[in-house]
Design a protein around this motif. Structure first.
Motif, PDB file in Angstrom:
ATOM      1  N   ALA A  94       0.816  -1.214   0.000  1.00 12.31           N
ATOM      2  CA  ALA A  94       0.000   0.000   0.000  1.00 12.31           C
ATOM      3  C   ALA A  94       0.848   1.262   0.000  1.00 12.31           C
ATOM      4  O   ALA A  94       0.311   2.373  -0.082  1.00 12.31           O
ATOM      5  CB  ALA A  94      -0.932   0.006   1.213  1.00 12.31           C
ATOM      6  N   GLY A  95       2.181   1.109   0.116  1.00 18.51           N
ATOM      7  CA  GLY A  95       3.054   2.275   0.193  1.00 18.51           C
ATOM      8  C   GLY A  95       3.121   2.881   1.576  1.00 18.51           C
ATOM      9  O   GLY A  95       3.616   4.002   1.741  1.00 18.51           O
ATOM     10  N   ALA A  96       2.615   2.164   2.593  1.00 15.38           N
ATOM     11  CA  ALA A  96       2.625   2.659   3.966  1.00 15.38           C
ATOM     12  C   ALA A  96       4.014   2.488   4.573  1.00 15.38           C
ATOM     13  O   ALA A  96       4.930   1.926   3.951  1.00 15.38           O
ATOM     14  CB  ALA A  96       1.574   1.924   4.799  1.00 15.38           C
ATOM     15  N   SER A  97       4.188   2.955   5.792  1.00 12.76           N
ATOM     16  CA  SER A  97       5.493   2.897   6.445  1.00 12.76           C
ATOM     17  C   SER A  97       5.348   2.319   7.846  1.00 12.76           C
ATOM     18  O   SER A  97       4.234   2.133   8.355  1.00 12.76           O
ATOM     19  CB  SER A  97       6.130   4.290   6.500  1.00 12.76           C
ATOM     20  N   LEU A  98       6.478   2.040   8.474  1.00 15.11           N
ATOM     21  CA  LEU A  98       6.500   1.425   9.798  1.00 15.11           C
ATOM     22  C   LEU A  98       7.478   2.162  10.699  1.00 15.11           C
ATOM     23  O   LEU A  98       8.623   2.398  10.320  1.00 15.11           O
ATOM     24  CB  LEU A  98       6.906  -0.047   9.701  1.00 15.11           C
ATOM     25  N   SER A  99       7.011   2.534  11.888  1.00 12.27           N
ATOM     26  CA  SER A  99       7.850   3.188  12.891  1.00 12.27           C
ATOM     27  C   SER A  99       8.174   2.189  13.994  1.00 12.27           C
ATOM     28  O   SER A  99       7.277   1.582  14.584  1.00 12.27           O
ATOM     29  CB  SER A  99       7.123   4.404  13.484  1.00 12.27           C
ATOM     30  N   ILE A 100       9.458   2.030  14.265  1.00 15.17           N
ATOM     31  CA  ILE A 100       9.936   1.064  15.253  1.00 15.17           C
ATOM     32  C   ILE A 100      10.518   1.830  16.438  1.00 15.17           C
ATOM     33  O   ILE A 100      11.309   2.758  16.258  1.00 15.17           O
ATOM     34  CB  ILE A 100      10.993   0.139  14.621  1.00 15.17           C
ATOM     35  N   SER A 101      10.126   1.442  17.655  1.00 12.91           N
ATOM     36  CA  SER A 101      10.638   2.061  18.888  1.00 12.91           C
ATOM     37  C   SER A 101      11.400   0.996  19.659  1.00 12.91           C
ATOM     38  O   SER A 101      10.878   0.401  20.604  1.00 12.91           O
ATOM     39  CB  SER A 101       9.479   2.609  19.731  1.00 12.91           C
ATOM     40  N   GLY A 154       9.766  -5.434   2.305  1.00  9.03           N
ATOM     41  CA  GLY A 154       9.805  -4.327   1.356  1.00  9.03           C
ATOM     42  C   GLY A 154       9.526  -2.979   1.962  1.00  9.03           C
ATOM     43  O   GLY A 154       9.294  -2.000   1.245  1.00  9.03           O
ATOM     44  N   LEU A 155       9.551  -2.889   3.298  1.00  4.00           N
ATOM     45  CA  LEU A 155       9.348  -1.625   4.000  1.00  4.00           C
ATOM     46  C   LEU A 155      10.690  -0.993   4.341  1.00  4.00           C
ATOM     47  O   LEU A 155      11.665  -1.689   4.615  1.00  4.00           O
ATOM     48  CB  LEU A 155       8.563  -1.848   5.293  1.00  4.00           C
ATOM     49  N   ARG A 156      10.734   0.331   4.353  1.00  4.37           N
ATOM     50  CA  ARG A 156      11.878   1.050   4.893  1.00  4.37           C
ATOM     51  C   ARG A 156      11.549   1.397   6.338  1.00  4.37           C
ATOM     52  O   ARG A 156      10.699   2.251   6.599  1.00  4.37           O
ATOM     53  CB  ARG A 156      12.150   2.326   4.097  1.00  4.37           C
ATOM     54  N   PRO A 157      12.178   0.747   7.316  1.00  2.00           N
ATOM     55  CA  PRO A 157      11.849   1.048   8.709  1.00  2.00           C
ATOM     56  C   PRO A 157      12.203   2.495   9.056  1.00  2.00           C
ATOM     57  O   PRO A 157      13.112   3.092   8.462  1.00  2.00           O
ATOM     58  CB  PRO A 157      12.729   0.074   9.492  1.00  2.00           C
ATOM     59  N   THR A 158      11.486   3.041   9.994  1.00  2.00           N
ATOM     60  CA  THR A 158      11.831   4.333  10.578  1.00  2.00           C
ATOM     61  C   THR A 158      11.924   4.137  12.087  1.00  2.00           C
ATOM     62  O   THR A 158      11.498   3.107  12.613  1.00  2.00           O
ATOM     63  CB  THR A 158      10.780   5.399  10.236  1.00  2.00           C
ATOM     64  N   LEU A 159      12.491   5.113  12.786  1.00  2.00           N
ATOM     65  CA  LEU A 159      12.757   4.953  14.211  1.00  2.00           C
ATOM     66  C   LEU A 159      12.075   6.052  15.017  1.00  2.00           C
ATOM     67  O   LEU A 159      11.955   7.180  14.560  1.00  2.00           O
ATOM     68  CB  LEU A 159      14.266   4.978  14.470  1.00  2.00           C
ATOM     69  N   SER A 160      11.668   5.686  16.231  1.00  2.00           N
ATOM     70  CA  SER A 160      11.006   6.661  17.102  1.00  2.00           C
ATOM     71  C   SER A 160      11.304   6.344  18.559  1.00  2.00           C
ATOM     72  O   SER A 160      11.747   5.247  18.899  1.00  2.00           O
ATOM     73  CB  SER A 160       9.492   6.670  16.856  1.00  2.00           C
ATOM     74  N   ILE A 161      11.031   7.311  19.416  1.00  2.71           N
ATOM     75  CA  ILE A 161      11.345   7.190  20.844  1.00  2.71           C
ATOM     76  C   ILE A 161      10.220   6.526  21.608  1.00  2.71           C
ATOM     77  O   ILE A 161      10.430   5.681  22.449  1.00  2.71           O
ATOM     78  CB  ILE A 161      11.630   8.588  21.450  1.00  2.71           C
ATOM     79  N   ASP A 162       8.987   6.945  21.386  1.00  2.63           N
ATOM     80  CA  ASP A 162       7.777   6.499  22.071  1.00  2.63           C
ATOM     81  C   ASP A 162       7.555   7.300  23.351  1.00  2.63           C
ATOM     82  O   ASP A 162       6.839   8.302  23.331  1.00  2.63           O
ATOM     83  CB  ASP A 162       7.793   5.001  22.348  1.00  2.63           C
ATOM     84  N   SER A 201      25.633   1.027   9.401  1.00  2.00           N
ATOM     85  CA  SER A 201      25.408   2.312  10.066  1.00  2.00           C
ATOM     86  C   SER A 201      24.677   3.300   9.166  1.00  2.00           C
ATOM     87  O   SER A 201      23.773   4.009   9.604  1.00  2.00           O
ATOM     88  CB  SER A 201      26.742   2.910  10.504  1.00  2.00           C
ATOM     89  N   ARG A 202      25.070   3.351   7.918  1.00  2.00           N
ATOM     90  CA  ARG A 202      24.445   4.311   7.001  1.00  2.00           C
ATOM     91  C   ARG A 202      22.943   4.062   6.891  1.00  2.00           C
ATOM     92  O   ARG A 202      22.154   4.997   6.851  1.00  2.00           O
ATOM     93  CB  ARG A 202      25.098   4.201   5.626  1.00  2.00           C
ATOM     94  N   GLY A 203      22.553   2.792   6.860  1.00  2.00           N
ATOM     95  CA  GLY A 203      21.128   2.482   6.795  1.00  2.00           C
ATOM     96  C   GLY A 203      20.376   2.964   8.016  1.00  2.00           C
ATOM     97  O   GLY A 203      19.244   3.461   7.913  1.00  2.00           O
ATOM     98  N   LEU A 204      20.992   2.845   9.183  1.00  2.00           N
ATOM     99  CA  LEU A 204      20.347   3.339  10.402  1.00  2.00           C
ATOM    100  C   LEU A 204      20.128   4.839  10.334  1.00  2.00           C
ATOM    101  O   LEU A 204      19.075   5.345  10.742  1.00  2.00           O
ATOM    102  CB  LEU A 204      21.195   2.990  11.625  1.00  2.00           C
ATOM    103  N   LEU A 205      21.118   5.588   9.811  1.00  2.00           N
ATOM    104  CA  LEU A 205      20.943   7.030   9.678  1.00  2.00           C
ATOM    105  C   LEU A 205      19.828   7.356   8.691  1.00  2.00           C
ATOM    106  O   LEU A 205      19.084   8.324   8.883  1.00  2.00           O
ATOM    107  CB  LEU A 205      22.248   7.685   9.237  1.00  2.00           C
ATOM    108  N   ASP A 206      19.692   6.557   7.635  1.00  2.00           N
ATOM    109  CA  ASP A 206      18.558   6.735   6.725  1.00  2.00           C
ATOM    110  C   ASP A 206      17.241   6.615   7.472  1.00  2.00           C
ATOM    111  O   ASP A 206      16.320   7.422   7.288  1.00  2.00           O
ATOM    112  CB  ASP A 206      18.590   5.682   5.604  1.00  2.00           C
ATOM    113  N   PHE A 207      17.131   5.574   8.306  1.00  2.00           N
ATOM    114  CA  PHE A 207      15.885   5.335   9.038  1.00  2.00           C
ATOM    115  C   PHE A 207      15.488   6.558   9.867  1.00  2.00           C
ATOM    116  O   PHE A 207      14.297   6.865  10.011  1.00  2.00           O
ATOM    117  CB  PHE A 207      16.023   4.139   9.990  1.00  2.00           C
TER     118      PHE A 207
END
Length: 428
Positions: A249-256, A277-285, A314-320
């Motif tokens: 669906a083109g949605a995204s995922l936030s991981i804490s 096929g998702l690009r993870p993103t990061l959050s604090i919560d 490491s570079r991938g984590l900075l992308d997230f």
């Protein structure tokens, strides 16, 4: 209205530009206009970035800032204990002033640690005055914020009036925008979920949804309710087939990752999200339970997944934590990389500090050794909001006093101690 950041190690997070061992960044009227090894701008204000890493500010797409007054109180809590403490014990005693000072201090903390864009996931739902207090706090704090209104939390009532009222205030496109914090079909049933998605579509709002139960994504997919404007949060224990539906669906995922590991959610879904096929993103919560800086979040996400299969870099984590998170919020055209034409949301990290010196691999050093004490300078849309390690034009002693008064009043009203000995009987 020109600023030249000069002589730093520039980590652009733009693949077309790459990194510069020694580079300059020119800012005009709040936007980046040039990135190059050397820029002549004799009429610009100069920021000396020697012995600094220059990079885009972090983007946090999921934080509950209203809980800031109880920082550290839940270090030992499980998820049911957190829910009992924050939602059932202290939340009923929050006044609009408590929401304001908690949200303001939470946003300032994020900015202080290099988070220039933050989504504030508001679910201290009480009254319109509480909502207004949170919006005012985000407006009073520098930086770009998204007010994610989780109206009606804990109930199945219609939230249309709340959402429309706030949308009329936050019309979009400015420094403070709005998103819809969806309760989800496991809380409200599919008909209410469908009504909320329809409302978000009509008002042009992005959606953030806590994914806490397998079957949630499939139920949304079955009713044609998945969108590319939706960001799921957590998703621990959800299978790859459902994650593929989210990706499709083109949605995204936030991981804490810190909260998920400490509270017993399970292993962070970083690797499985990539497989789907998702690009993870990061959050604090939330900061009652974990630290509020992106550096520790990067490190936990990195270590947790490397311990499983060793594949992250490491570079991938900075992308997230930058461009991918900006994309998840519909803001990649404005922030997330040091690309000419984007807003100048920029942070300068010290490289002469003994905890990081010497820096050989900038991305690796940020992820493996970074911490908030390295954040020397922060610019939000070209405005310097932190300089030489201190926030600019912020009366922290007065704000600290207000936050302590808020915490102590709520604790007294709720009948809880402030020594970590809360008698928490988790709800079912």
């Amino acid at each position: 209205m020109k600023t030249l950041i000069t002589g730093g190690t520039v980590v652009t997070m733009d693949p077309a530009l790459g990194d510069l061992t020694r580079g300059d960044v020119l800012i005009e009227n709040g936007q980046i206009t040039a990135v190059a090894p050397h820029i002549d701008a004799p009429d610009a204000e100069v920021i000396d970035a020697s012995e600094r890493i220059v990079m885009p500010g972090f983007v946090d797409n999921h934080r509950h800032a209203w809980q800031t007054a109880f920082r550290g109180a839940g270090s030992d809590w499980t998820f049911p204990q957190w829910a009992q403490a924050m939602h059932h014990t202290v939340k009923p005693h929050y006044t609009p002033e408590d929401v304001y000072i908690g949200t303001l201090m939470g946003r300032l903390e994020a900015l202080h640690s290099g988070v220039t864009t933050m989504l504030d996931w508001y679910h201290v739902a009480q009254t319109p005055a509480h909502e207004d207090a949170a919006m005012t706090a985000l407006t009073d704090a520098p930086g770009r914020s998204v007010f994610c209104l989780g109206a009606g939390w804990g109930s199945d009532r219609s939230v249309e009036d709340d959402i429309r009222r706030v949308r009329n205030i936050l019309t979009g496109g400015g420094r403070i925008d709005m998103a819809l914090g969806m309760r989800g079909p496991s809380y409200t049933g599919i008909d209410t979920a469908a009504a909320e998605v329809k409302l978000a579509d009509e008002l042009g709002l992005r959606i953030s949804l806590h994914l806490e139960a397998p079957g949630t994504i499939a139920a949304l997919a079955d009713h044609n309710l998945l969108r590319d404007t939706l960001t799921g949060v957590h998703a621990n224990g959800i299978g790859i087939d459902e994650l593929r539906m989210l990706a499709g669906a083109g949605a995204s995922l936030s991981i804490s990752p810190d909260v998920e590991l400490k509270m017993g959610f399970g292993t962070p879904m970083t690797g499985l999200a990539l497989d789907a096929g998702l690009r993870p993103t990061l959050s604090i919560d939330d900061v009652p339970s974990v630290g509020g800086d992106m550096f520790s979040t990067l490190r936990t996400a990195f270590a947790a997944q490397r311990g499983i299969d060793g594949r992250l870099r490491s570079r991938g984590l900075l992308d997230f934590a930058t461009i991918d998170a900006a994309s998840s919020m519909g803001l990649a055209h404005r922030t997330g990389s040091l690309t000419p034409g984007k807003d100048a949301d920029i942070i300068l990290l010290r490289t002469d500090d003994l905890t990081i010196f010497p820096v050989t691999d900038p991305a690796g050093s940020i992820v493996s050794q970074g911490h908030p004490g390295l954040v020397d300078t922060v610019l939000a849309a070209g405005r310097v909001v932190k300089r030489e390690g201190a926030l600019v034009d912020v009366d922290l002693p007065a704000l600290r006093a207000r936050l302590l008064a808020s915490r102590d009043r709520i604790a007294t009203a709720a009948g809880v101690a402030l020594d970590g000995t809360w008698d928490l009987k988790p709800t079912a």
